[in-house]
Design an enzyme around this catalytic site. Structure first.
Site, mmCIF file in Angstrom:
data_model
loop_
_atom_site.group_PDB
_atom_site.id
_atom_site.type_symbol
_atom_site.label_atom_id
_atom_site.label_comp_id
_atom_site.label_asym_id
_atom_site.label_seq_id
_atom_site.Cartn_x
_atom_site.Cartn_y
_atom_site.Cartn_z
ATOM 1 N N SER A 265 3.278 6.183 8.228
ATOM 2 C CA SER A 265 3.153 5.272 7.100
ATOM 3 C C SER A 265 3.833 3.946 7.430
ATOM 4 O O SER A 265 3.473 3.296 8.414
ATOM 5 C CB SER A 265 3.732 5.923 5.838
ATOM 6 O OG SER A 265 3.455 5.147 4.695
ATOM 7 N N ASP A 368 -7.318 8.010 1.540
ATOM 8 C CA ASP A 368 -6.225 7.040 1.629
ATOM 9 C C ASP A 368 -6.817 5.645 1.469
ATOM 10 O O ASP A 368 -7.701 5.243 2.236
ATOM 11 C CB ASP A 368 -5.523 7.171 2.985
ATOM 12 C CG ASP A 368 -4.321 6.251 3.123
ATOM 13 O OD1 ASP A 368 -4.015 5.512 2.154
ATOM 14 O OD2 ASP A 368 -3.693 6.256 4.188
ATOM 15 N N HIS A 398 -2.957 10.407 2.029
ATOM 16 C CA HIS A 398 -1.927 9.683 2.775
ATOM 17 C C HIS A 398 -0.714 10.589 3.027
ATOM 18 O O HIS A 398 -0.238 11.260 2.117
ATOM 19 C CB HIS A 398 -1.503 8.441 1.988
ATOM 20 C CG HIS A 398 -0.612 7.504 2.744
ATOM 21 N ND1 HIS A 398 -1.090 6.612 3.669
ATOM 22 C CD2 HIS A 398 0.734 7.343 2.710
ATOM 23 C CE1 HIS A 398 -0.083 5.917 4.167
ATOM 24 N NE2 HIS A 398 1.046 6.343 3.602
#
Length: 436
Positions: A265, A368, A398
């Site tokens: 991320s 996502d 995600h």
């Protein structure tokens, strides 16, 4: 579509996380805390380090900076106690055509060049010719008799996720993920900590990532641009990590010429930043070489919305509203822009040129909202002949391979295995390693 359990957990997670973000917006910052830095949140569970080989991996924490709360966690697989591999004549492979398991093809789509080899499962338990370096409680002492008796493993620098405002390198979820990668990939994983926002805004997290990597790479004492002999750099690598005390695990078992960056991320943004700085420094980082990077659902953003940003703005766990608020907490008010260099990797006049970047694996999830921008970055790398592979996972969200509630799902396990297969090409075959 994601399962009912994922959907229910997503609703609860989004409610709780948005509330925490809003509280941080309203809470005055404590200047005394800003200087030392916040690297973990009290509401998040952490996992203690364990120098014993639990499930094949030993861990230790090192506080490397006396002026901040920064620390690293080292994950050492038990395979490091095996004797060094014998070097002999290489055997020619029977066929240059790669064969992929059907399960691999079914569980994800891929873009770009795939050269995936089956990972080796060399997890033998042995010692240095009868000399056991473990104490009675199985805690690894880490003092090798001599370098030639040690198995040298690649080093993977891992940057955790958390939308800049949460997460830590010693969280229970990150500990589980790093153990999994260290064991499957047969590498030393160094989980890097960085200061969190809003107590420490941009560029604190990027500087922390680069600072700790610089110490590992040997440039911390004299700065990038100083002249080192190879022996001097090797000594500095182990001295800097242990704050002027030799760190035996990295000294005995680490091979800095095979270094991989992996970011999760927002950690993927940091990994890409560190890769760019390594490219700019070039041979000044010798003997350390960044041979590849893995970007897991990078936290990219931009002012011109992509199709996924339009269609998936209210998606599971991390919707666009929540993530935009996280960016506002991370970026200084005077630099607040969706096209900030920290968030948009395809802004004009990016330095260094994309063609100099290392081979890059990008992991994206079907549900996502940031997926299209990550794919676009990978396409830009391929357009300038950089090896850039995208693996897209069906019905995934995600951080599907890093969230604590999803870590033990078959999809998360499959993702870890796919990463290992791709990374093995760049850490196992010296003739294919990336060089500056």
């Amino acid at each position: 579509m994601p399962s009912v359990a994922v959907k229910l957990n997503s609703v609860f997670f989004k409610f709780l996380f948005k509330r925490r973000l809003q509280n941080r917006v309203q809470t005055p910052l404590n200047e005394s805390h800003n200087q030392y830095g916040i690297t973990t949140r009290p509401e998040e569970s952490v996992s203690a380090s364990n120098p014993s080989f639990t499930d094949g991996v030993a861990t230790k924490d090192i506080h490397i900076d006396p002026f901040t709360a920064l620390s690293i966690r080292i994950f050492l697989p038990e395979s490091s106690l095996s004797p060094p591999e014998q070097t002999g004549p290489k055997t020619k492979p029977k066929s240059s055509q790669q064969v992929y398991p059907i399960s691999l093809i079914q569980r994800r789509k891929s873009y770009g060049l795939l050269n995936m080899e089956a990972p080796r499962n060399d997890m033998r338990r042995s010692s240095f010719e009868g000399l056991d370096l473990r104490s009675d409680n199985n805690a690894y002492q880490g003092y090798a008799p001599s370098p030639q008796n040690c198995k040298k493993l690649p080093i993977m620098l891992q940057f955790h996720g958390g939308r800049w405002v949460s997460g830590s390198n010693d969280s229970a979820a990150n500990d589980f993920f790093c153990r999994r990668i260290a064991k499957l990939c047969d590498v030393i994983v160094v989980a890097v900590g960085y200061r969190l926002a809003p107590e420490n805004k941009y560029p604190a997290a990027f500087e922390d990532g680069l600072k700790q990597c610089s110490k590992l790479m040997g440039s911390g004492a004299r700065g990038v641009g100083a002249e080192f002999t190879k022996a001097e750099v090797q000594r500095h690598i182990v001295d800097a990590i242990g704050a002027s005390v030799v760190e035996p695990w990295l000294a005995a078992h680490g091979d800095p010429s095979r270094c991989v960056l992996l970011g999760v991320s927002c950690g993927a943004n940091i990994a890409d930043y560190v890769a760019r700085k390594a490219v700019e420094a070039g041979k000044l980082f010798d003997p350390v070489k960044v041979v590849a990077q893995v970007l897991m659902y990078p936290f990219f953003i931009g002012s011109v919305p992509t199709e996924s940003e339009k269609k998936l703005a209210n998606t599971y766990f991390y919707d666009k509203e929540m993530c935009t608020l996280a960016w506002k907490l991370f970026l200084p008010e005077e630099e607040l822009s969706l096209d900030h260099p920290a968030g948009n990797p395809l802004i004009p006049d990016r330095s260094p040129p994309l063609k100099l970047m290392p081979p890059t694996l990008t992991i994206v999830a079907e549900h996502d909202w940031m997926r299209d921008r990550a794919i676009a970055y990978s396409e830009a790398l391929r357009n300038v002949n950089v090896v850039a592979t995208v693996l897209e996972y069906k019905d995934a969200v995600h951080e599907f391979a890093n969230l604590d509630i999803l870590l033990k799902t078959p999809q998360a396990q499959a993702c870890a295995e796919d990463i290992v297969i791709w990374v093995k090409k760049y850490i196992s075959r010296r003739d294919n390693e990336f060089s500056y």
